[in-house]
Write an enzyme that holds these catalytic residues in place. Sequence first.
Site, short mmCIF file in Angstrom:
data_model
loop_
_atom_site.label_atom_id
_atom_site.label_comp_id
_atom_site.label_asym_id
_atom_site.label_seq_id
_atom_site.Cartn_x
_atom_site.Cartn_y
_atom_site.Cartn_z
N CYS A 79 -44.41 -11.08 1.10
CA CYS A 79 -45.05 -9.83 1.10
C CYS A 79 -45.73 -9.59 -0.57
CB CYS A 79 -44.68 -8.73 1.53
SG CYS A 79 -46.02 -7.50 2.22
N HIS A 168 -41.97 -10.60 6.45
CA HIS A 168 -40.97 -10.22 5.95
C HIS A 168 -39.79 -10.80 6.80
CE1 HIS A 168 -41.98 -7.06 3.23
NE2 HIS A 168 -42.91 -7.00 4.07
N GLU A 170 -36.79 -11.29 6.32
CA GLU A 170 -35.43 -10.57 6.16
C GLU A 170 -35.07 -9.50 7.02
OE1 GLU A 170 -38.30 -8.03 3.64
OE2 GLU A 170 -38.02 -10.19 4.26
#
Length: 189
Positions: A79, A168, A170
């Site tokens: 990002c 993302h 994660e």
Amino acid sequence: MRIGVLALQGAFIEHIRMLERLGVETFEIRNLSDLKEIPDGLILPGGESTVMSKLLQDLGLFEKLRSLIMTGTPVMGTCAGLILLAKYIEGGSPSLGTMDITAVRNAYGRQLGSFQATAPFAGAGNIQMTFIRAPMITHVGKNVKVLAEVDGVVVAAREDNQLVLSFHPELGEDTFVHQYFLEMIAGTN
């Protein structure tokens, strides 16, 4: 293997947790002294790219990170991290500018424009992708490999030691993208 995670803002803790699940040693990068030892890899997480760029300058991290990346240290930018690495920013100025891509900040709109998608990544099966005020890659240089697209838009790419993602990884449960990055560091993909 030791991975340094830029810990100025954004979901850096989630990146650390994901890497720890994979048995990888991590450390937080908050100031220049954290980079006394050269890490095996770097992660530049999401956040607000303009603020992050200013903090990199103010904390004396900008030149050190840029030098590490330019001399081959593997880096994954998610990002805002993608924005930091992009050589060209439509309607703006580049930050680290190390990867031959053109990006648009917040291309998918405001926070309310956040969404999830499922798409193939790096020739593998589908993975879940979470987009939060995500940037868009509008152009890739001749040495950049596209790793994933959603609705015809590039959302993941790689150029040599640099991996960028509009989404993302994660924030999900799937470790595939982080495993890909670790394999990239090890030189096995």
